[in-house]
Design a protein around this motif. Sequence first.
Motif, PDB file in Angstrom:
ATOM      1  N   ALA A 341       0.835  -1.207   0.000  1.00  0.00           N
ATOM      2  CA  ALA A 341       0.000   0.000   0.000  1.00  0.00           C
ATOM      3  C   ALA A 341       0.866   1.252   0.000  1.00  0.00           C
ATOM      4  CB  ALA A 341      -0.936  -0.007   1.210  1.00  0.00           C
ATOM      5  N   ARG A 342       1.928   1.258   0.777  1.00  0.00           N
ATOM      6  CA  ARG A 342       2.822   2.421   0.823  1.00  0.00           C
ATOM      7  C   ARG A 342       3.445   2.682  -0.546  1.00  0.00           C
ATOM      8  NH1 ARG A 342       3.937   4.119   5.948  1.00  0.00           N
ATOM      9  NH2 ARG A 342       3.569   2.654   7.658  1.00  0.00           N
ATOM     10  N   VAL A 343       3.956   1.622  -1.166  1.00  0.00           N
ATOM     11  CA  VAL A 343       4.619   1.793  -2.465  1.00  0.00           C
ATOM     12  C   VAL A 343       3.601   2.194  -3.526  1.00  0.00           C
ATOM     13  CG1 VAL A 343       5.936   0.616  -4.259  1.00  0.00           C
ATOM     14  CG2 VAL A 343       6.449   0.176  -1.856  1.00  0.00           C
ATOM     15  N   ARG A 344       2.421   1.581  -3.491  1.00  0.00           N
ATOM     16  CA  ARG A 344       1.393   1.910  -4.478  1.00  0.00           C
ATOM     17  C   ARG A 344       0.968   3.376  -4.384  1.00  0.00           C
ATOM     18  NH1 ARG A 344      -1.523  -2.040  -3.477  1.00  0.00           N
ATOM     19  NH2 ARG A 344      -2.965  -1.075  -2.000  1.00  0.00           N
ATOM     20  N   GLN A 345       0.874   3.923  -3.179  1.00  0.00           N
ATOM     21  CA  GLN A 345       0.508   5.314  -3.003  1.00  0.00           C
ATOM     22  C   GLN A 345       1.536   6.262  -3.613  1.00  0.00           C
ATOM     23  OE1 GLN A 345      -0.017   5.716   1.234  1.00  0.00           O
ATOM     24  NE2 GLN A 345      -1.998   4.657   1.245  1.00  0.00           N
ATOM     25  N   LEU A 346       2.775   5.790  -3.721  1.00  0.00           N
ATOM     26  CA  LEU A 346       3.839   6.611  -4.309  1.00  0.00           C
ATOM     27  C   LEU A 346       4.030   6.328  -5.796  1.00  0.00           C
ATOM     28  CD1 LEU A 346       6.460   6.285  -1.421  1.00  0.00           C
ATOM     29  CD2 LEU A 346       4.914   8.197  -1.866  1.00  0.00           C
ATOM     30  N   GLY A 347       3.206   5.464  -6.370  1.00  0.00           N
ATOM     31  CA  GLY A 347       3.322   5.141  -7.791  1.00  0.00           C
ATOM     32  C   GLY A 347       4.427   4.160  -8.101  1.00  0.00           C
ATOM     33  N   GLY A 348       4.912   3.436  -7.078  1.00  0.00           N
ATOM     34  CA  GLY A 348       6.014   2.502  -7.295  1.00  0.00           C
ATOM     35  C   GLY A 348       5.550   1.055  -7.313  1.00  0.00           C
ATOM     36  N   THR A 349       6.525   0.150  -7.218  1.00  0.00           N
ATOM     37  CA  THR A 349       6.240  -1.292  -7.260  1.00  0.00           C
ATOM     38  C   THR A 349       7.006  -1.982  -6.144  1.00  0.00           C
ATOM     39  OG1 THR A 349       8.041  -1.655  -8.859  1.00  0.00           O
ATOM     40  CG2 THR A 349       5.807  -1.315  -9.737  1.00  0.00           C
ATOM     41  N   LEU A 350       6.424  -3.070  -5.651  1.00  0.00           N
ATOM     42  CA  LEU A 350       7.073  -3.887  -4.637  1.00  0.00           C
ATOM     43  C   LEU A 350       7.161  -5.315  -5.175  1.00  0.00           C
ATOM     44  CD1 LEU A 350       8.068  -3.964  -1.596  1.00  0.00           C
ATOM     45  CD2 LEU A 350       5.814  -4.937  -1.101  1.00  0.00           C
ATOM     46  N   THR A 351       8.368  -5.861  -5.203  1.00  0.00           N
ATOM     47  CA  THR A 351       8.568  -7.241  -5.670  1.00  0.00           C
ATOM     48  C   THR A 351       9.284  -8.045  -4.590  1.00  0.00           C
ATOM     49  OG1 THR A 351      10.648  -6.632  -6.742  1.00  0.00           O
ATOM     50  CG2 THR A 351       8.660  -6.559  -8.090  1.00  0.00           C
ATOM     51  N   ILE A 352       8.934  -9.327  -4.520  1.00  0.00           N
ATOM     52  CA  ILE A 352       9.539 -10.231  -3.538  1.00  0.00           C
ATOM     53  C   ILE A 352       9.990 -11.487  -4.270  1.00  0.00           C
ATOM     54  CG2 ILE A 352       9.169 -11.564  -1.440  1.00  0.00           C
ATOM     55  CD1 ILE A 352       6.972  -9.607  -0.679  1.00  0.00           C
ATOM     56  N   GLU A 353      11.260 -11.809  -4.134  1.00  0.00           N
ATOM     57  CA  GLU A 353      11.815 -13.025  -4.727  1.00  0.00           C
ATOM     58  C   GLU A 353      12.306 -13.923  -3.592  1.00  0.00           C
ATOM     59  OE1 GLU A 353      14.869 -11.933  -7.405  1.00  0.00           O
ATOM     60  OE2 GLU A 353      13.563 -10.712  -8.688  1.00  0.00           O
ATOM     61  N   SER A 354      11.786 -15.145  -3.571  1.00  0.00           N
ATOM     62  CA  SER A 354      12.173 -16.059  -2.487  1.00  0.00           C
ATOM     63  C   SER A 354      12.084 -17.501  -2.957  1.00  0.00           C
ATOM     64  CB  SER A 354      11.267 -15.845  -1.275  1.00  0.00           C
ATOM     65  OG  SER A 354      11.667 -16.669  -0.200  1.00  0.00           O
ATOM     66  N   THR A 355      13.012 -18.306  -2.454  1.00  0.00           N
ATOM     67  CA  THR A 355      13.021 -19.750  -2.719  1.00  0.00           C
ATOM     68  C   THR A 355      13.297 -20.460  -1.405  1.00  0.00           C
ATOM     69  OG1 THR A 355      13.896 -19.373  -4.939  1.00  0.00           O
ATOM     70  CG2 THR A 355      14.095 -21.595  -4.042  1.00  0.00           C
ATOM     71  N   PRO A 356      12.542 -21.496  -1.109  1.00  0.00           N
ATOM     72  CA  PRO A 356      12.775 -22.210   0.156  1.00  0.00           C
ATOM     73  C   PRO A 356      14.233 -22.616   0.303  1.00  0.00           C
ATOM     74  CG  PRO A 356      10.742 -22.975  -0.849  1.00  0.00           C
ATOM     75  CD  PRO A 356      11.383 -22.071  -1.846  1.00  0.00           C
ATOM     76  N   GLY A 357      14.837 -22.258   1.428  1.00  0.00           N
ATOM     77  CA  GLY A 357      16.214 -22.621   1.723  1.00  0.00           C
ATOM     78  C   GLY A 357      17.250 -21.686   1.138  1.00  0.00           C
ATOM     79  N   GLU A 358      16.827 -20.678   0.342  1.00  0.00           N
ATOM     80  CA  GLU A 358      17.801 -19.798  -0.323  1.00  0.00           C
ATOM     81  C   GLU A 358      17.588 -18.324   0.011  1.00  0.00           C
ATOM     82  OE1 GLU A 358      18.011 -20.506  -4.474  1.00  0.00           O
ATOM     83  OE2 GLU A 358      18.261 -22.690  -4.266  1.00  0.00           O
ATOM     84  N   GLY A 359      16.771 -18.051   0.985  1.00  0.00           N
ATOM     85  CA  GLY A 359      16.607 -16.659   1.410  1.00  0.00           C
ATOM     86  C   GLY A 359      15.560 -15.890   0.618  1.00  0.00           C
ATOM     87  N   THR A 360      15.488 -14.605   0.913  1.00  0.00           N
ATOM     88  CA  THR A 360      14.458 -13.733   0.338  1.00  0.00           C
ATOM     89  C   THR A 360      15.064 -12.380  -0.001  1.00  0.00           C
ATOM     90  OG1 THR A 360      12.753 -14.814   1.654  1.00  0.00           O
ATOM     91  CG2 THR A 360      12.195 -12.659   0.736  1.00  0.00           C
ATOM     92  N   VAL A 361      14.589 -11.805  -1.099  1.00  0.00           N
ATOM     93  CA  VAL A 361      14.964 -10.439  -1.468  1.00  0.00           C
ATOM     94  C   VAL A 361      13.668  -9.656  -1.682  1.00  0.00           C
ATOM     95  CG1 VAL A 361      16.112  -8.938  -3.119  1.00  0.00           C
ATOM     96  CG2 VAL A 361      17.124 -11.165  -2.538  1.00  0.00           C
TER      97      VAL A 361
END
Length: 371
Positions: A341-361
Motif C-alpha cells: 500500500a505504501r509503495v502503491r501510493q507513491l506510484g512505485g512497485t514492490l517485488t519479492i523473490e524467495s526460494t525455500p532454503g535460499e533466502g528472500t529479497v
Amino acid sequence: MHAAFFLLLGASLARYLLRHPWEIRSPWIIGLSAALAVLYVLGPVFGPRATPRLPVRLWLFTVVAVWMVLVVLAPSFAWCAVPLFYTGLRTLPIRAAIALVTLLTVFVVAAQLKLAHGGFDPNLVIAPPAVAAIATAVFVHAERLAGHQRALIDDLITTRRELAATERREGTLAERQRLAMEIHDTLAQGLSSQQMLLQAAERTWDGEPATARRHVRTARSIAEHNLAEARRFVHDLAPADLAEGGSLEEALRTVAARESAGFQVDGTPVALPERVQSALLRIAQGALANVREHAGANAAAVTLTYLEDQVVLDIADDGRGFEAGEAPGGVRGHGLPAMRARVRQLGGTLTIESTPGEGTVLSAAVPLEMP
C-alpha cells in the motif's frame, strides 16, 4: 423596468403639460402622477430588502386603479402599462397576471384610439396586444429558465455535499489504514521484538547472565525507540529516525544496525520528498522485522540504490525463504499488505523473490517524479 416606469411616467406628464393648456383637470393629473410614483416606490417590487407597507395584491390593485384614472384623464399615460405588465407578472400567480395584462392592454388600446381623434389605424389595435404578448412570453420563458437553473443549482449543491461527505469518509478510512500501518510497522513490531528479547533473556538468565543482560539492554533500546514513535504519533511528525534531523541514508543505517544488518548506498543520493523517505524507512523496518521473526537468517543486508528515474530499496536475507504466493510466517498482520500500500501510493512497485532454503529479497522501487 423600474427606471422605465418612472421615465414613461415623467414623459407622459411632460407631454400632457406641453400639449394642453392649464385647465381644471391639470391639478388632478399632476397629483395623480405624484401619487402613482409614491405608490410605486412604497410597493414591494424593489426586492426582498424593501419593506412592504401594503399587502402585495392590494398595493398592485391601487397602483392599477390610479393608473386607469390617469389614462382616462390623459390617454398619453397608457404606455406606463409596459412596466406594469412585468410588475403584475412578478407579483401575481400566472393566471391572475395574464388577466391583469389583458385588462391593461384593453386600456392601452382604448387610449391609443382616443389619441387618434377618430381616425382608425390598425396598428393602434394590433401593436399593444403584440407588445403585451411578447412581454408575457419573455417573462414566462425567463421564469421557466430560472426555475430550471435553480433546480440545477440545488442538485449541484446536493451533489457537492454528498461528494464532500464521501471524501470525508474516504479520508477517514485512509487515515485509519495509515495509522494501522504505522502502528504495525513501529509499535507492534517493537513490542514483538521486546517480547522475544525478554523471553530469550529469561531462558539464559541463570546459565548465561552476560547474554541475558545484552538481551535486556537491546529490549530497553527498542522500548526507548518505541516511546519516541509513540510521541511522534501524538505530534504527527516524521518517523523518529528521520525526525532527529538525519538523512534517509543515516536513518536506514541506524535501523539496519539495530537489527544487525548490513547497509550500503549505490548511486548519487538526491533529495527525496518527506513522504518517500518515510515510506522507504517504514518498509525497511517492516522487512527487517519479518527477517528477525520469520526468516531464521544468519545475515541480512539493506541496499539503497539511486537510479536516473527511481530509487530502489532492497532488503535481502539468507534465511529459510518461502514458496511463491505464500506469505512469510503464514498469514498475519499488516506487514506485506502495508508495504504494498505504501509503495502503491507513491506510484512505485514492490517485488519479492524467495526460494525455500535460499533466502528472500524484497525490493521497493519508487519513481523520482511522483504521479
